[in-house]
Design a protein around this motif. Structure first.
Motif, PDB file in Angstrom:
ATOM      1  N   GLY A 236      69.087  63.644  61.436  1.00 35.37           N
ATOM      2  CA  GLY A 236      69.958  62.635  61.079  1.00 35.37           C
ATOM      3  C   GLY A 236      70.818  63.837  62.258  1.00 35.37           C
ATOM      4  N   GLN A 237      72.432  63.713  62.214  1.00 37.98           N
ATOM      5  CA  GLN A 237      72.734  63.949  64.010  1.00 37.98           C
ATOM      6  C   GLN A 237      72.825  65.248  63.497  1.00 37.98           C
ATOM      7  OE1 GLN A 237      73.982  63.169  66.714  1.00 37.98           O
ATOM      8  NE2 GLN A 237      73.147  60.672  66.776  1.00 37.98           N
ATOM      9  N   ASP A 238      72.474  65.873  63.198  1.00 36.74           N
ATOM     10  CA  ASP A 238      72.693  67.832  62.785  1.00 36.74           C
ATOM     11  C   ASP A 238      73.006  68.326  64.068  1.00 36.74           C
ATOM     12  OD1 ASP A 238      72.219  67.135  59.774  1.00 36.74           O
ATOM     13  OD2 ASP A 238      69.583  67.131  61.053  1.00 36.74           O
ATOM     14  N   LEU A 239      74.200  69.488  63.643  1.00 37.62           N
ATOM     15  CA  LEU A 239      74.709  70.420  64.491  1.00 37.62           C
ATOM     16  C   LEU A 239      74.118  72.394  64.241  1.00 37.62           C
ATOM     17  CD1 LEU A 239      78.130  70.493  64.834  1.00 37.62           C
ATOM     18  CD2 LEU A 239      76.430  70.728  66.820  1.00 37.62           C
ATOM     19  N   ASP A 240      72.875  72.132  63.308  1.00 39.05           N
ATOM     20  CA  ASP A 240      72.325  73.008  62.877  1.00 39.05           C
ATOM     21  C   ASP A 240      71.374  72.775  61.313  1.00 39.05           C
ATOM     22  OD1 ASP A 240      73.710  75.963  62.702  1.00 39.05           O
ATOM     23  OD2 ASP A 240      71.939  75.303  60.851  1.00 39.05           O
ATOM     24  N   THR A 242      69.849  74.952  60.187  1.00 36.84           N
ATOM     25  CA  THR A 242      68.837  76.350  59.286  1.00 36.84           C
ATOM     26  C   THR A 242      68.893  76.438  58.423  1.00 36.84           C
ATOM     27  OG1 THR A 242      70.619  77.750  60.935  1.00 36.84           O
ATOM     28  CG2 THR A 242      69.962  78.795  59.045  1.00 36.84           C
ATOM     29  N   ALA A 243      69.417  75.067  57.222  1.00 35.18           N
ATOM     30  CA  ALA A 243      68.906  75.251  56.093  1.00 35.18           C
ATOM     31  C   ALA A 243      67.375  74.009  56.212  1.00 35.18           C
ATOM     32  CB  ALA A 243      69.813  74.283  55.093  1.00 35.18           C
ATOM     33  N   MET A 244      67.510  73.087  56.921  1.00 39.30           N
ATOM     34  CA  MET A 244      65.907  72.893  56.473  1.00 39.30           C
ATOM     35  C   MET A 244      64.736  74.020  57.108  1.00 39.30           C
ATOM     36  SD  MET A 244      64.624  70.091  59.507  1.00 39.30           S
ATOM     37  CE  MET A 244      64.177  71.455  60.697  1.00 39.30           C
ATOM     38  N   SER A 263      66.336  66.027  72.054  1.00 45.08           N
ATOM     39  CA  SER A 263      67.088  66.414  71.992  1.00 45.08           C
ATOM     40  C   SER A 263      68.013  67.047  70.094  1.00 45.08           C
ATOM     41  CB  SER A 263      68.950  65.334  72.076  1.00 45.08           C
ATOM     42  OG  SER A 263      69.640  65.794  71.453  1.00 45.08           O
ATOM     43  N   THR A 267      68.035  71.627  69.791  1.00 44.61           N
ATOM     44  CA  THR A 267      68.034  71.417  68.135  1.00 44.61           C
ATOM     45  C   THR A 267      67.805  72.530  67.918  1.00 44.61           C
ATOM     46  OG1 THR A 267      70.429  70.173  68.554  1.00 44.61           O
ATOM     47  CG2 THR A 267      70.497  71.014  66.762  1.00 44.61           C
ATOM     48  N   ASP A 271      67.899  76.544  66.896  1.00 47.78           N
ATOM     49  CA  ASP A 271      68.204  77.563  65.771  1.00 47.78           C
ATOM     50  C   ASP A 271      67.177  77.809  65.028  1.00 47.78           C
ATOM     51  OD1 ASP A 271      70.768  76.113  65.316  1.00 47.78           O
ATOM     52  OD2 ASP A 271      69.570  74.498  64.442  1.00 47.78           O
TER      53      ASP A 271
ATOM     54  N   LEU B   7      72.980  79.917  54.237  1.00 45.24           N
ATOM     55  CA  LEU B   7      73.439  78.569  53.914  1.00 45.24           C
ATOM     56  C   LEU B   7      75.072  78.684  54.027  1.00 45.24           C
ATOM     57  CD1 LEU B   7      70.827  76.684  51.002  1.00 45.24           C
ATOM     58  CD2 LEU B   7      71.073  76.928  53.881  1.00 45.24           C
ATOM     59  N   SER B  10      76.037  79.365  58.311  1.00 43.89           N
ATOM     60  CA  SER B  10      76.034  78.009  58.797  1.00 43.89           C
ATOM     61  C   SER B  10      76.704  76.971  58.572  1.00 43.89           C
ATOM     62  CB  SER B  10      73.931  77.805  57.761  1.00 43.89           C
ATOM     63  OG  SER B  10      73.305  77.934  58.697  1.00 43.89           O
ATOM     64  N   VAL B  14      79.322  75.055  61.641  1.00 46.69           N
ATOM     65  CA  VAL B  14      78.745  73.963  61.586  1.00 46.69           C
ATOM     66  C   VAL B  14      80.003  72.668  61.021  1.00 46.69           C
ATOM     67  CG1 VAL B  14      77.728  71.868  60.603  1.00 46.69           C
ATOM     68  CG2 VAL B  14      76.548  73.451  61.124  1.00 46.69           C
ATOM     69  N   THR B 211      76.019  74.312  71.771  1.00 47.20           N
ATOM     70  CA  THR B 211      74.112  74.846  70.519  1.00 47.20           C
ATOM     71  C   THR B 211      73.382  73.212  70.462  1.00 47.20           C
ATOM     72  OG1 THR B 211      76.429  74.901  69.377  1.00 47.20           O
ATOM     73  CG2 THR B 211      74.518  74.420  68.393  1.00 47.20           C
ATOM     74  N   THR B 212      73.781  72.205  71.056  1.00 50.56           N
ATOM     75  CA  THR B 212      72.638  71.409  71.294  1.00 50.56           C
ATOM     76  C   THR B 212      72.760  70.956  72.920  1.00 50.56           C
ATOM     77  OG1 THR B 212      74.389  69.569  71.357  1.00 50.56           O
ATOM     78  CG2 THR B 212      74.259  70.139  69.184  1.00 50.56           C
ATOM     79  N   PHE B 222      79.530  62.288  67.972  1.00 48.26           N
ATOM     80  CA  PHE B 222      79.941  63.141  67.662  1.00 48.26           C
ATOM     81  C   PHE B 222      81.366  62.499  67.218  1.00 48.26           C
ATOM     82  CE2 PHE B 222      78.687  67.149  65.535  1.00 48.26           C
ATOM     83  CZ  PHE B 222      77.508  67.278  66.362  1.00 48.26           C
ATOM     84  N   GLN B 253      75.238  71.657  54.600  1.00 44.27           N
ATOM     85  CA  GLN B 253      73.145  73.272  54.171  1.00 44.27           C
ATOM     86  C   GLN B 253      73.493  72.809  53.242  1.00 44.27           C
ATOM     87  OE1 GLN B 253      72.669  74.536  56.896  1.00 44.27           O
ATOM     88  NE2 GLN B 253      73.673  73.049  58.334  1.00 44.27           N
ATOM     89  N   GLY B 256      71.146  69.954  52.391  1.00 42.71           N
ATOM     90  CA  GLY B 256      69.965  70.549  53.442  1.00 42.71           C
ATOM     91  C   GLY B 256      69.193  71.739  52.716  1.00 42.71           C
ATOM     92  N   GLY B 257      69.877  72.064  52.024  1.00 46.46           N
ATOM     93  CA  GLY B 257      68.863  73.445  51.867  1.00 46.46           C
ATOM     94  C   GLY B 257      68.259  73.317  50.257  1.00 46.46           C
ATOM     95  N   VAL B 270      73.367  64.177  55.069  1.00 48.85           N
ATOM     96  CA  VAL B 270      73.565  63.200  55.921  1.00 48.85           C
ATOM     97  C   VAL B 270      74.727  61.825  54.873  1.00 48.85           C
ATOM     98  CG1 VAL B 270      73.283  61.430  57.578  1.00 48.85           C
ATOM     99  CG2 VAL B 270      71.923  63.093  57.545  1.00 48.85           C
TER     100      VAL B 270
END
Lengths: 440, 297
Positions: A236-240, A242-244, A263, A267, A271, B7, B10, B14, B211-212, B222, B253, B256-257, B270
């Motif tokens: 998605g539009q992830d900022l981070d 890390t979890a993934m 993009s 990111t 990470d 997690l 993070s 975020v 960051t990105t 955003f 997080q 996702g985790g 998401v």
């Protein structure tokens, strides 16, 4: 000959009507003075007609092409240099008279990655009488597929989605499909991975563009490709991430194959570096090696990810300006000739744009050489014959462009590149996917 | 357990960036009851100004970051003066429509610059190696981002609670007519609200850009991404933005985790924030910290 006949017909028509008109005027009161004026006017008009005929003969034919793409809006980082590549190459064709006195007129319009606008543009282009169309996105190519069939117009899109070719006769992909690129990368992993079966995750764009290769890679694995696809991640539009990344690592993933744009990959790479997961060499133990298809890489990825892009593996069929080749030199010379900045000149999407313009020019040239009229139909037939001895060697690609009735993917050869010192460098020699043939 | 704490860390990182991004919405809504749809474009503008000052003019990034805050402060103040001030007293929807127009104008202007269609990244100015402790790690960029975020949020909280102008802004938010009757200049307050929102957007842009990387699509998106944060926190609450931001960061997080990749689930990070948003709004329609206005007729 046809043009000549058309002129004769026109001349008869233009000669006939005014004579009757002028004949009537002389009978009116006003006498010789007016008659002389009329005579002078007739001579002048005849001169103009002859002159315009001569000019038209000298100017040659004008072949109308068109391109609708995202020069602004989403994905314009790819679309902008692509448009410049197409524009510059056609300017070069006209300026250097590559087609003799004939010219290519390619209308380029911004659709801001909006399929509705693309469709409107395409309909407008049809009204202008285009003989070949250059499209851009996967979404609009899929959406307009039926229109292309109805109009029987050959189309070269910037999308390499294999699905573009399903139930389609008129779409010609410039290079190997995304599926072929991802399977090619997976084959490289299978061949070069040390240890047990390599564990792979796919990192894809949440769209048809991203999902395209998933099914084909699964088929290749079923056909015997020695890797295990552990997970498919739609970002998605992830900022981070890390979890993934932690999750993938906990599942033993060693390679992440990306089919998206730069993009989100940038990111993820940042990470992966920040948590120490990024491999410093291919297949480094206990780390993850990141790899990607055409639109994930190039200088834009390095611009976004900076040093985190190091050791990213990337495949495409295009030659890069970071490595010496005739194609790279020609590309840089073209960019210089038309005043492009370094960023555009060295973009692989500038190469991409040049290449499709090269293919379009070549096919027009061949139709002309055959003594045929350049039409949608003749261009389509000629594209289908672009194979064997008639394959097109474009310097901008790592292999020849080949099309046939049953193969509408242009360059079937891929080159693997790796970021080394903030520059993409070739890894090995060009290769082609074995399993893409097996799953067809 | 390391996995869990990673997690959490993070999620907080975020979430705090979400909170800073959401702050701009809150500041404008708090004083004028207007939702600024062009907020994402302001975030992008701030990031691009910082980059231009740092890379093109060679100003150290620490200084250029603060200069970009000032530039965006005055830029948004001017935008309010030129486009929005004349709409004071007009229906709120008209003002929101103007912010939609503003979004298109800013889009168009950015597309005229290299930032519209090219990608950039800030030069490396922090150590490349991550900070690691007991198996949990974060990058220096993230740490600095979190520190700046909390410093700014603290400053804004103080500003609204203690400073005369901040209290004036809250008064205007409560009742414009009553505020005018006690001598508060409502137009000036609106101008300040926009300016401070611009400043916070620029700060968010600088942090997200680091960051990105600088990609216009990612940056302006955003403005929409943080929308659930703004709604969940309550449109007019700074504390709400902070708490909701961190909640959203943690949800993403953890989803996702723990959820994604299991039981055939994908992309829950998401979707889940929106699902939780809907559930919370069922019980608290004004968000977690939003003011519940009671009108008597």
């Amino acid at each position: 000959m046809q043009d000549c006949c058309r002129f004769d017909k026109d001349r008869k028509q233009t000669g006939k009507l005014p004579l009757v008109f002028w004949g009537n005027t002389t009978t009116k009161k006003g006498g010789n003075m007016k008659k002389h004026k009329m005579m002078f006017f007739r001579i002048l008009m005849s001169f103009v007609v002859v002159l315009s005929f001569a000019t038209s003969i000298q100017a040659g034919e004008v072949y109308k092409l068109a391109l609708s793409l995202a020069i602004t809006g989403p994905t314009s980082d790819a679309g902008n240099p692509y448009a410049k590549g197409v524009e510059d190459y056609f300017r070069f064709v006209n300026d250097t008279k590559l087609l003799g006195e004939d010219k290519i007129e390619c209308t380029i319009r911004d659709d801001q990655y909006n399929n509705d606008v693309t469709k409107r543009n395409f309909e407008d282009f049809l009204g202008q009488g285009i003989v070949l169309y250059l499209n851009y996105s996967t979404g609009s190519t899929m959406g307009l597929k039926r229109d292309f069939e109805e109009e029987k117009i050959p189309v070269i899109p910037a999308s390499f989605h294999a699905g573009n070719l399903i139930d389609s006769n008129y779409i010609f992909l410039p290079i190997a499909s995304y599926s072929e690129q991802i399977i090619g990368l997976a084959e490289y992993v299978a061949k070069n991975h040390k240890g047990d079966k390599a564990k792979v995750a796919l990192f894809i764009h949440p769209s048809a563009f991203g999902r395209g290769p998933v099914e084909d890679l699964t088929k290749a694995v079923k056909a015997g490709l020695n890797i295990e696809v552990v997970e498919v991640v739609e970002h998605g539009q992830d900022l981070d991430n890390t979890a993934m990344l932690k999750r993938l690592k906990s599942k033993g993933v060693q390679y992440v194959l990306c089919q998206t744009v730069q993009s989100p990959v940038a990111t993820m790479l940042k990470d992966a570096n920040s948590i120490g997961y990024a491999a410093k060499s291919f297949g480094e133990a206990d780390k993850i090696t990141f790899m990607g298809a055409h639109y994930t890489g190039g200088n834009d990825l390095i611009a976004l990810a900076g040093v985190a892009a190091e050791n990213f593996f990337w495949t495409t069929s295009y030659r890069l300006t970071s490595e010496k080749s005739a194609g790279a030199d020609a590309q840089l010379a073209l960019a210089k000739k038309y005043g492009r900045d370094d960023k555009a000149a060295n973009s692989h999407n500038y190469t991409n744009g040049i290449m499709v313009a090269q293919v379009a020019t070549e096919v027009i040239k061949r139709v002309k050489e055959n003594g045929q009229k350049v039409t949608r139909s003749s261009l389509y037939d000629e594209l289908n014959q672009m194979n064997g001895a008639k394959a097109f060697e474009a310097d901008t690609t790592v292999g020849p462009v080949t099309y046939s009735k049953t193969d509408h993917a242009g360059v079937d050869v891929l080159q693997l590149y790796r970021v080394d010192g903030s520059v993409f460098r070739s890894v090995g020699v060009p290769f082609s996917s074995e399993y893409i043939k097996k799953i067809k | 357990m390391t996995y869990f704490f990673q997690l959490v860390l993070s999620g907080i990182v975020v979430g705090s960036i979400y909170a800073l991004s959401a702050l701009g919405f809150v500041l404008i809504y708090k004083s004028s009851r207007v939702l600024n749809i062009a907020h994402g474009q302001l975030i992008a503008t701030g990031a691009f100004i910082t980059y231009a000052l740092t890379v093109w003019l060679g100003i150290p990034i620490y200084i250029s970051f603060f200069i970009s805050l000032l530039i965006t402060f005055f830029l948004t103040m001017s935008v309010e003066r030129i486009f929005l001030r004349r709409l004071i007293g007009e229906p709120i929807i008209s003002v929101i429509m103007v912010t939609i127009g503003l979004m298109s104008i800013l889009d168009g202007l950015i597309y005229l610059t290299p930032f519209g269609s090219e990608n950039f990244s800030f030069p490396l100015f922090l150590p490349k190696e991550p900070i690691s402790m007991a198996g949990v790690s974060m990058s220096w960029t993230q740490l600095v981002g979190v520190i700046i975020t909390f410093a700014l949020i603290g400053a804004f909280s103080w500003f609204f609670k203690k400073s005369t102008i901040g209290i004036s802004m809250r008064a205007v938010s409560d009742d414009q007519l009553a505020s005018m009757s006690i001598g508060i200049s409502v137009p000036r307050v609106f101008g300040l609200a926009w300016a401070t929102a611009g400043l916070s957007a620029a700060a968010a842009g600088g942090i997200i850009g680091n960051t990105t990387g600088l990609n216009f699509d990612t940056l302006h998106a955003f403005g929409i991404t943080v929308f659930p944060v703004v709604i969940l926190g309550g449109l007019d609450s700074i504390l709400g933005a902070v708490v909701a931001g961190i909640i959203m960061g943690l949800i993403q997080q953890f989803a996702g985790g723990y959820l994604d990749g299991n039981w055939g689930l994908n992309g829950t990070g998401v979707v889940l924030p929106y699902i939780i948003l809907l559930i919370i709004l069922l019980f608290k329609p004004h968000g977690l910290f939003g003011i519940h206005e009671i009108e008597r007729v």
